[in-house]
Design a protein around this motif. Sequence first.
Motif, PDB file in Angstrom:
ATOM      1  N   ALA A  73      -8.289  54.064 -24.319  1.00  0.00           N
ATOM      2  CA  ALA A  73      -8.760  53.118 -24.983  1.00  0.00           C
ATOM      3  C   ALA A  73      -7.700  52.653 -26.081  1.00  0.00           C
ATOM      4  O   ALA A  73      -6.925  53.309 -26.488  1.00  0.00           O
ATOM      5  N   LEU A  74      -8.039  51.348 -26.579  1.00  0.00           N
ATOM      6  CA  LEU A  74      -7.186  50.746 -27.282  1.00  0.00           C
ATOM      7  C   LEU A  74      -7.921  49.990 -28.552  1.00  0.00           C
ATOM      8  O   LEU A  74      -8.819  49.552 -28.345  1.00  0.00           O
ATOM      9  N   ILE A  75      -7.047  49.878 -29.825  1.00  0.00           N
ATOM     10  CA  ILE A  75      -7.213  49.070 -30.630  1.00  0.00           C
ATOM     11  C   ILE A  75      -6.290  47.669 -30.858  1.00  0.00           C
ATOM     12  O   ILE A  75      -5.090  48.186 -30.895  1.00  0.00           O
ATOM     13  N   ILE A  76      -6.560  46.651 -30.880  1.00  0.00           N
ATOM     14  CA  ILE A  76      -5.740  45.584 -31.124  1.00  0.00           C
ATOM     15  C   ILE A  76      -6.130  45.062 -32.619  1.00  0.00           C
ATOM     16  O   ILE A  76      -7.386  44.750 -32.626  1.00  0.00           O
ATOM     17  N   GLU A  77      -5.180  44.879 -33.376  1.00  0.00           N
ATOM     18  CA  GLU A  77      -5.460  44.414 -34.536  1.00  0.00           C
ATOM     19  C   GLU A  77      -4.906  43.369 -35.198  1.00  0.00           C
ATOM     20  O   GLU A  77      -3.517  43.309 -34.906  1.00  0.00           O
ATOM     21  N   ILE A  78      -4.943  42.849 -36.286  1.00  0.00           N
ATOM     22  CA  ILE A  78      -4.326  41.883 -37.115  1.00  0.00           C
ATOM     23  C   ILE A  78      -4.677  42.193 -38.427  1.00  0.00           C
ATOM     24  O   ILE A  78      -5.897  42.257 -38.829  1.00  0.00           O
ATOM     25  N   ALA A  79      -3.781  42.069 -39.597  1.00  0.00           N
ATOM     26  CA  ALA A  79      -3.913  42.366 -40.879  1.00  0.00           C
ATOM     27  C   ALA A  79      -4.082  40.927 -41.527  1.00  0.00           C
ATOM     28  O   ALA A  79      -3.660  39.881 -40.971  1.00  0.00           O
ATOM     29  N   MET A 107      -5.869  39.651 -16.457  1.00  0.00           N
ATOM     30  CA  MET A 107      -5.050  40.923 -15.890  1.00  0.00           C
ATOM     31  C   MET A 107      -6.149  41.975 -15.256  1.00  0.00           C
ATOM     32  O   MET A 107      -5.329  42.918 -14.941  1.00  0.00           O
ATOM     33  N   GLY A 108      -7.005  41.718 -15.525  1.00  0.00           N
ATOM     34  CA  GLY A 108      -7.942  42.918 -14.696  1.00  0.00           C
ATOM     35  C   GLY A 108      -7.881  44.144 -15.402  1.00  0.00           C
ATOM     36  O   GLY A 108      -8.174  45.094 -15.024  1.00  0.00           O
ATOM     37  N   ILE A 109      -8.056  44.085 -16.928  1.00  0.00           N
ATOM     38  CA  ILE A 109      -8.003  45.284 -17.669  1.00  0.00           C
ATOM     39  C   ILE A 109      -9.479  45.748 -17.836  1.00  0.00           C
ATOM     40  O   ILE A 109     -10.428  45.085 -18.054  1.00  0.00           O
ATOM     41  N   THR A 110      -9.374  47.027 -17.566  1.00  0.00           N
ATOM     42  CA  THR A 110     -10.841  47.812 -17.448  1.00  0.00           C
ATOM     43  C   THR A 110     -10.984  48.860 -18.532  1.00  0.00           C
ATOM     44  O   THR A 110     -11.838  49.577 -18.564  1.00  0.00           O
ATOM     45  N   ILE A 111     -10.197  49.168 -19.601  1.00  0.00           N
ATOM     46  CA  ILE A 111     -10.312  50.007 -20.607  1.00  0.00           C
ATOM     47  C   ILE A 111     -10.984  49.332 -21.670  1.00  0.00           C
ATOM     48  O   ILE A 111     -10.922  48.157 -22.078  1.00  0.00           O
ATOM     49  N   PRO A 112     -11.704  50.162 -22.558  1.00  0.00           N
ATOM     50  CA  PRO A 112     -12.447  49.512 -23.686  1.00  0.00           C
ATOM     51  C   PRO A 112     -11.422  49.127 -24.922  1.00  0.00           C
ATOM     52  O   PRO A 112     -10.381  49.864 -25.186  1.00  0.00           O
ATOM     53  N   VAL A 113     -11.787  48.237 -25.510  1.00  0.00           N
ATOM     54  CA  VAL A 113     -10.755  47.636 -26.434  1.00  0.00           C
ATOM     55  C   VAL A 113     -11.468  47.147 -27.709  1.00  0.00           C
ATOM     56  O   VAL A 113     -12.570  46.347 -27.553  1.00  0.00           O
ATOM     57  N   ALA A 114     -11.341  47.792 -28.984  1.00  0.00           N
ATOM     58  CA  ALA A 114     -11.887  47.161 -30.085  1.00  0.00           C
ATOM     59  C   ALA A 114     -11.012  46.207 -30.844  1.00  0.00           C
ATOM     60  O   ALA A 114      -9.671  46.288 -30.551  1.00  0.00           O
ATOM     61  N   LEU A 115     -11.385  45.026 -31.602  1.00  0.00           N
ATOM     62  CA  LEU A 115     -10.826  44.143 -32.343  1.00  0.00           C
ATOM     63  C   LEU A 115     -10.842  44.248 -33.706  1.00  0.00           C
ATOM     64  O   LEU A 115     -11.856  44.112 -34.446  1.00  0.00           O
ATOM     65  N   HIS A 116      -9.835  44.697 -34.137  1.00  0.00           N
ATOM     66  CA  HIS A 116      -9.882  45.334 -35.555  1.00  0.00           C
ATOM     67  C   HIS A 116      -9.321  44.404 -36.722  1.00  0.00           C
ATOM     68  O   HIS A 116      -7.821  43.968 -36.344  1.00  0.00           O
ATOM     69  N   ALA A 117      -9.977  43.989 -37.759  1.00  0.00           N
ATOM     70  CA  ALA A 117      -9.510  43.343 -38.861  1.00  0.00           C
ATOM     71  C   ALA A 117      -8.788  44.151 -39.893  1.00  0.00           C
ATOM     72  O   ALA A 117      -9.474  44.664 -40.867  1.00  0.00           O
ATOM     73  N   ASP A 118      -7.613  44.319 -39.651  1.00  0.00           N
ATOM     74  CA  ASP A 118      -6.886  45.362 -40.557  1.00  0.00           C
ATOM     75  C   ASP A 118      -6.571  44.759 -42.009  1.00  0.00           C
ATOM     76  O   ASP A 118      -6.455  43.478 -42.019  1.00  0.00           O
ATOM     77  N   HIS A 119      -6.489  45.779 -43.077  1.00  0.00           N
ATOM     78  CA  HIS A 119      -6.114  45.310 -44.291  1.00  0.00           C
ATOM     79  C   HIS A 119      -6.823  44.126 -44.710  1.00  0.00           C
ATOM     80  O   HIS A 119      -6.057  42.991 -45.048  1.00  0.00           O
ATOM     81  N   TYR A 120      -8.200  44.106 -44.815  1.00  0.00           N
ATOM     82  CA  TYR A 120      -8.740  42.893 -45.222  1.00  0.00           C
ATOM     83  C   TYR A 120      -8.633  43.176 -46.908  1.00  0.00           C
ATOM     84  O   TYR A 120      -9.456  43.897 -47.734  1.00  0.00           O
TER      85      TYR A 120
END
Length: 427
Positions: A73-79, A107-120
């Motif tokens: 599982a993965l988190i992709i984030e941006i502050a 890319m055929g990605i099949t893992i769960p990904v959360a999109l995180h708004a970091d350091h708001y």
Amino acid sequence: MTTSSGDFAKAVRVGRPPNIQKLFPHSQALLVSGKFIDLAMIKKKNALCIAANGRNSFVIRGALKAAQRANAALIIEIARSEGGADAYCAVNYWNIARIVDAACNEMGITIPVALHADHYGIKSENDIPDAKIEIPSMFEAGITSIAIDASHLPDDKNLLTNLELKPLIPDWSGLETEIGEIKGKLGLSTQSEALFLIQGLNAHDIFPNWIALNNGTVHGIEASGQGIQVDLTRDIHEALVPYHVSGAQHGTSGNSSLRLKEIAQQTHTTKANVATALQMISWGLEVNDDGNAALDADGNFIKVKDEGVTEAMWEKMVAFASTKGWKGGNYKKLNLPFENKLLGLPSTIRERMVNRVESFIYNLIANVFNAADTADLAIETILETNGFDPGPKSRRTEDPSNWTPEKIVQRATSIEGNQSPEGDFDD
């Protein structure tokens, strides 16, 4: 991946939150609430999910490839500093979901990904009116998890700001809160501060997934001295056990793999932010085990030949930084003016940039963070929930009458804290 195609299809159908369903009705990308990522790490035990700061599209693609390879599982984030209204990156709060969704489908990605708004970040009460406009717009654009960072404010105002902004955040969203503005060994967080914030939130039926501490780290490439203090982190996390809140480890760059393994094994941390190291790796710079970019005798970054961007492009980047007076950590400001130039490089160059990030992140996931195969655990939780919100990890145990605004201000006067000068490590 051991999850069956039928279970994956159901997870996509039921596990994506309403904003993602609305934005991407035909997508096969499993973009989910950050809550599911936290729960997957708890199921695995002693596991950290990498929260990769997607400062450029190459980092995002490399992180997705690495997580897919590790079945994690993965988190992709941006502050906010990276991707807010005054961003220094082309990737931002409002386009990151579209970038990630498109990459996952391509890319055929099949893992769960959360999109995180970091350091708001809320650095003063003057930031709150803009926050009340921006936060809803970020969720409309596909964010599935958020960190409200009012740690620059005194403890009472930090808590009151969290209470004021929480109604803007969907109940299904992942939620992170923070104490002790991150600034290295200065102003380390205390148990009193952590309990004050979490208990006050609990009294108002707010149950964060994560709390971020100042446990000795910094952000960027600055030397961190003692680095992450594992004992301090463990003690604070133990005090918070009744409230079932996980830890979020910020500022991992500058700390060794051994130190990060200790955080995974000895604390209740389930999220580890990695930002600066990934940017440097994508560009082709030499990075040591601590995730810090190496410097030559003159204090300049070392470009690895035939890695990352072309030598000619790196020369342009260095020259541009020189005209701006940017050195060291301020090289991060190259992201915005150079994103399109980097996207215009030949495919072989772009691929080696992505692959370099993938190799680094895969090693972290598989050999340091103990997060391999957490994708299946996240999907399992989605199927058990049969929906996009697994609910809170805790329940209200604090008496709301003891946590009125007036009593919050009064209580804050007795908190044991460490005062320190203002830091500048907001990403």
